[in-house]
Motif scaffolding. Structure first.
Motif, PDB file in Angstrom:
ATOM      1  N   ALA A  50       0.815  -1.227   0.000  1.00 43.21           N
ATOM      2  CA  ALA A  50       0.000   0.000   0.000  1.00 43.21           C
ATOM      3  C   ALA A  50       0.848   1.276   0.000  1.00 43.21           C
ATOM      4  O   ALA A  50       0.551   2.225  -0.719  1.00 43.21           O
ATOM      5  N   HIS A  51       1.914   1.288   0.799  1.00 42.03           N
ATOM      6  CA  HIS A  51       2.722   2.505   0.884  1.00 42.03           C
ATOM      7  C   HIS A  51       3.430   2.821  -0.424  1.00 42.03           C
ATOM      8  O   HIS A  51       3.533   3.977  -0.817  1.00 42.03           O
ATOM      9  N   ASP A  52       3.938   1.777  -1.077  1.00 40.80           N
ATOM     10  CA  ASP A  52       4.614   2.015  -2.349  1.00 40.80           C
ATOM     11  C   ASP A  52       3.615   2.465  -3.417  1.00 40.80           C
ATOM     12  O   ASP A  52       3.946   3.267  -4.281  1.00 40.80           O
ATOM     13  N   LYS A  53       2.400   1.959  -3.317  1.00 40.19           N
ATOM     14  CA  LYS A  53       1.364   2.402  -4.260  1.00 40.19           C
ATOM     15  C   LYS A  53       1.046   3.876  -4.059  1.00 40.19           C
ATOM     16  O   LYS A  53       0.828   4.615  -5.008  1.00 40.19           O
ATOM     17  N   GLU A  54       1.017   4.284  -2.799  1.00 33.31           N
ATOM     18  CA  GLU A  54       0.811   5.702  -2.505  1.00 33.31           C
ATOM     19  C   GLU A  54       1.878   6.547  -3.191  1.00 33.31           C
ATOM     20  O   GLU A  54       1.588   7.603  -3.743  1.00 33.31           O
ATOM     21  N   LEU A  55       3.104   6.060  -3.144  1.00 31.37           N
ATOM     22  CA  LEU A  55       4.218   6.846  -3.698  1.00 31.37           C
ATOM     23  C   LEU A  55       4.051   7.125  -5.188  1.00 31.37           C
ATOM     24  O   LEU A  55       4.505   8.146  -5.692  1.00 31.37           O
ATOM     25  N   ALA A 246       9.902   4.535   1.452  1.00 31.42           N
ATOM     26  CA  ALA A 246       9.624   5.937   1.737  1.00 31.42           C
ATOM     27  C   ALA A 246       8.153   6.045   2.053  1.00 31.42           C
ATOM     28  O   ALA A 246       7.335   5.310   1.515  1.00 31.42           O
ATOM     29  N   HIS A 247       7.827   6.931   2.943  1.00 33.75           N
ATOM     30  CA  HIS A 247       6.425   7.213   3.247  1.00 33.75           C
ATOM     31  C   HIS A 247       6.341   8.705   3.493  1.00 33.75           C
ATOM     32  O   HIS A 247       6.826   9.196   4.506  1.00 33.75           O
ATOM     33  N   LEU A 248       5.764   9.411   2.505  1.00 30.27           N
ATOM     34  CA  LEU A 248       5.861  10.858   2.519  1.00 30.27           C
ATOM     35  C   LEU A 248       4.700  11.510   3.259  1.00 30.27           C
ATOM     36  O   LEU A 248       4.059  12.428   2.763  1.00 30.27           O
ATOM     37  N   ILE A 250       2.144  11.210   7.258  1.00 31.59           N
ATOM     38  CA  ILE A 250       1.829  10.510   8.503  1.00 31.59           C
ATOM     39  C   ILE A 250       0.482   9.831   8.317  1.00 31.59           C
ATOM     40  O   ILE A 250      -0.448  10.428   7.770  1.00 31.59           O
ATOM     41  N   ASP A 251       0.375   8.582   8.726  1.00 23.83           N
ATOM     42  CA  ASP A 251      -0.915   7.884   8.714  1.00 23.83           C
ATOM     43  C   ASP A 251      -1.510   7.927  10.111  1.00 23.83           C
ATOM     44  O   ASP A 251      -0.889   7.471  11.062  1.00 23.83           O
ATOM     45  N   TYR A 252      -2.686   8.499  10.206  1.00 23.10           N
ATOM     46  CA  TYR A 252      -3.409   8.500  11.466  1.00 23.10           C
ATOM     47  C   TYR A 252      -4.507   7.451  11.393  1.00 23.10           C
ATOM     48  O   TYR A 252      -5.385   7.540  10.533  1.00 23.10           O
ATOM     49  N   PRO A 327      -9.215   1.846   7.291  1.00 26.94           N
ATOM     50  CA  PRO A 327      -9.514   3.275   7.395  1.00 26.94           C
ATOM     51  C   PRO A 327      -8.411   4.046   8.122  1.00 26.94           C
ATOM     52  O   PRO A 327      -8.010   3.654   9.216  1.00 26.94           O
ATOM     53  N   HIS A 328      -7.913   5.067   7.497  1.00 27.24           N
ATOM     54  CA  HIS A 328      -6.930   5.949   8.132  1.00 27.24           C
ATOM     55  C   HIS A 328      -6.819   7.226   7.292  1.00 27.24           C
ATOM     56  O   HIS A 328      -7.274   7.266   6.155  1.00 27.24           O
ATOM     57  N   LEU A 329      -6.232   8.237   7.872  1.00 29.97           N
ATOM     58  CA  LEU A 329      -5.944   9.446   7.110  1.00 29.97           C
ATOM     59  C   LEU A 329      -4.459   9.473   6.799  1.00 29.97           C
ATOM     60  O   LEU A 329      -3.626   9.385   7.704  1.00 29.97           O
ATOM     61  N   HIS A 330      -4.133   9.554   5.513  1.00 28.04           N
ATOM     62  CA  HIS A 330      -2.751   9.838   5.144  1.00 28.04           C
ATOM     63  C   HIS A 330      -2.655  11.345   5.017  1.00 28.04           C
ATOM     64  O   HIS A 330      -3.346  11.959   4.220  1.00 28.04           O
ATOM     65  N   PHE A 331      -1.780  11.938   5.824  1.00 26.17           N
ATOM     66  CA  PHE A 331      -1.636  13.389   5.859  1.00 26.17           C
ATOM     67  C   PHE A 331      -0.220  13.757   5.427  1.00 26.17           C
ATOM     68  O   PHE A 331       0.754  13.329   6.030  1.00 26.17           O
TER      69      PHE A 331
HETATM   70 ZN   LIG Z   1       0.223   6.955   4.166  1.00 29.64          ZN
END
Ligand SMILES: [Zn+2]
Length: 405
Positions: A50-55, A246-248, A250-252, A327-331
Motif C-alpha cells: 500500500a505505501h509504495d502504491k501511494e508513492l 519511503a512514506h511521505l 503521517i498515517d493516522y 480506514p486511516h488518514l494519510h496526511f
Molecule cells: Zn500513508
C-alpha cells in the motif's frame, strides 16, 4: 573528433542498448495508464504494498524521467524520480519477454563542500550575492546567526568566513546550502556560529543562536488522533525488506467517517481521485506550504477546487479509498513542492527558549571550535573556495573552473 566517431561506431556495433531518452510526465497521467501505454503489465503495480502504491501518486506533472530501450524497441529500464533522493526503477528481467521488476532506488548525489572569505565592500547581502549568486546561501548564513548578530549592519572593513556544503547532482544543486561554521568580524567584534549534531547553531561557548519569532500560524492536527499507524520516512533503507522505503506523510488510524480538518487556512487546489491516494484533497497555504489529505471516504459537501477554507474547518471524512489497508488518514505536507515531515509543523510549538549546551554536547562543540580555528585562519588568507565562481560575466561550476585553469 576521430576518437568520438570510433566510440560511437563501437557503441552502435556492440552495445545492444541505445541511449536513454528523457521524457516529461504528462499532466493527468496515472501510473497505471503509464504502464498500460508502454505495454508493461499492470500487475507490477498491483503487487506493490500500500505505501509504495501511494508513492506512485507522488509523481509530479512535467517530471522528467528517462527510458532506455534496446534495439528491438523493447523497454529495458525506466527511471522516474519521486523525491530529490528517490526514484522508481522499472527494469526488464533478462531473457524474459514482457517481464519487469519494480523497485525504489536512491538517486545518486554528491555532497560538495565550499568555503568563502568575504571582505565587505557594500553590504553583507550584496557582496555575498555578487560572489555566489545564491540567495539561498545568504538566507542560510542569516539563519545560522539567528537574530543576535546584525549581519545587515556590516560595513566596509568588516569580514565574514563561511564553511558550507550542498548536495549536487551533475553539477546542479539539489538542496539548500547548509552552513557548517562561520565567523564574522563586525565593527572589530568577532562572532562565531557552529552547526551541531542537533541541527541548531551555537556560538563558541555553547549558547544557541535562535531566531525568536512570535508564534507563527500553527498547523493543527487534522484528525482527533487515536494513534499514528505510520510515520514519515523520506528515504530509508529497510534492513529486513532489503529495499528502500519511503512514506511521505503521517498515517493516522481513525474510524471511517471521522471528520478531517484543514490543518491551516488556505485554498483547495486539488480535489478528486489521485492514484493510490484515492479520494484526496490538497490545500495551498501561505509560505509555499501545501497539505494533502488522502484515502477519504467522502468530501464535505459544497467544496471544490478554488474553495477557501479556514483552519480547523471540516473538509471531508476518513475512509479507505485508493490503496489502503484499512480506514486511516494519510496526511502529507509539502514545502515548495518538497515533502516534509508533518510532525515538524503540526506539533504545538511553544515559544522555545534558546538553549545552552552542556556536558557531552558541549565538549563535542568545543572540538568543532578547535577544528575550525585553523580552517578560518587559512581561508582568511586564501579567500576560500566557493562552490560557484564568478568568471567575468559568467558563473561557472567549480569543477569547470578548475579544469579551465
Ligand atoms: Zn500513508
Amino acid at each position: 573528433m576521430k576518437k568520438f566517431l570510433l566510440y560511437f561506431l563501437l557503441l552502435a556495433l556492440f552495445s545492444p542498448l541505445v541511449m536513454a531518452k528523457t521524457y516529461h510526465w504528462k499532466k493527468g497521467t496515472t501510473f497505471l495508464s503509464f504502464l498500460h501505454k508502454n505495454g508493461i503489465p499492470q500487475k507490477l503495480y498491483y503487487n506493490l504494498d500500500a505505501h509504495d502504491k501511494e508513492l506512485m501518486a507522488e509523481i509530479k506533472a512535467k517530471q522528467k524521467y528517462s527510458m532506455l530501450k534496446n534495439r528491438k524497441g523493447q523497454i529495458e529500464e525506466i527511471l522516474i524520480p519521486i523525491t530529490e533522493e528517490l526514484q522508481i526503477q522499472i527494469i526488464k528481467i533478462k531473457n524474459k519477454k514482457k517481464k519487469y521488476r519494480i523497485s525504489l532506488r536512491p538517486i545518486p548525489f554528491e555532497t560538495l563542500k565550499g568555503s568563502i572569505h568575504l571582505k565587505i565592500k557594500k553590504s553583507f547581502y550584496k557582496d555575498l550575492y555578487a560572489k555566489t549568486h545564491s540567495k539561498a546561501l545568504v538566507t542560510a548564513v542569516k539563519k545560522a546567526y539567528g537574530n543576535k548578530v546584525g549581519l545587515n549592519k556590516m560595513k566596509k572593513g568588516d569580514s565574514i568566513s563561511i564553511f558550507y556544503e550542498q548536495k549536487r547532482r551533475a553539477g546542479k544543486a539539489i538542496s539548500r546550502p547548509k552552513i557548517l561554521a562561520s565567523s564574522a568580524i563586525i565593527n572589530k567584534k568577532k562572532f562565531y556560529t557552529y552547526l551541531t549534531s542537533n541541527g541548531r547553531y551555537y556560538d563558541s561557548l555553547g549558547s544557541e543562536y535562535r531566531k525568536y519569532k512570535k508564534l507563527y500560524t500553527p498547523y493543527i492536527q487534522p484528525v482527533k488522533m487515536k494513534r499514528v499507524s505510520s510515520g514519515f520516512t523520506h528515504r530509508r533503507w529497510h534492513p529486513i525488506l532489503h529495499r528502500y522505503r519511503a512514506h511521505l506523510g503521517i498515517d493516522y488510524a481513525a474510524r471511517t467517517g471521522t471528520p478531517i480538518r484543514a490543518t491551516s487556512k488556505g485554498k483547495i487546489i486539488q480535489l478528486g481521485r489521485k492514484g493510490g491516494y484515492g479520494h484526496c484533497i490538497t490545500i495551498q497555504h501561505a509560505n509555499g506550504m501545501r497539505s494533502l489529505y488522502a484515502h477519504m471516504s467522502r468530501y464535505r459537501k459544497g467544496l471544490r477546487v478554488g474553495s477557501r477554507v479556514a483552519q480547523g474547518k471540516v473538509i471531508g471524512y476518513v475512509g479507505s479509498t485508493g490503496r489502503s489497508t484499512g480506514p486511516h488518514l494519510h496526511f502529507g505536507m509539502y514545502k515548495q513542492g518538497k515533502a516534509v515531515n508533518p510532525a515538524r509543523f503540526v506539533r504545538v510549538k511553544q515559544s522555545k527558549r534558546a538553549s545552552k549546551l552542556k556536558g557531552k554536547k558541549y565538549r563535542a562543540l568545543r572540538k568543532t571550535v578547535v577544528k575550525y580555528r585553523s580552517k578560518f585562519k587559512k581561508i582568511r588568507r586564501s579567500g576560500g573556495d566557493p562552490l560557484f565562481v564568478k568568471k567575468g560575466n559568467y558563473l561557472v561550476k567549480r569543477s569547470e573552473y578548475i579544469a579551465m585553469k
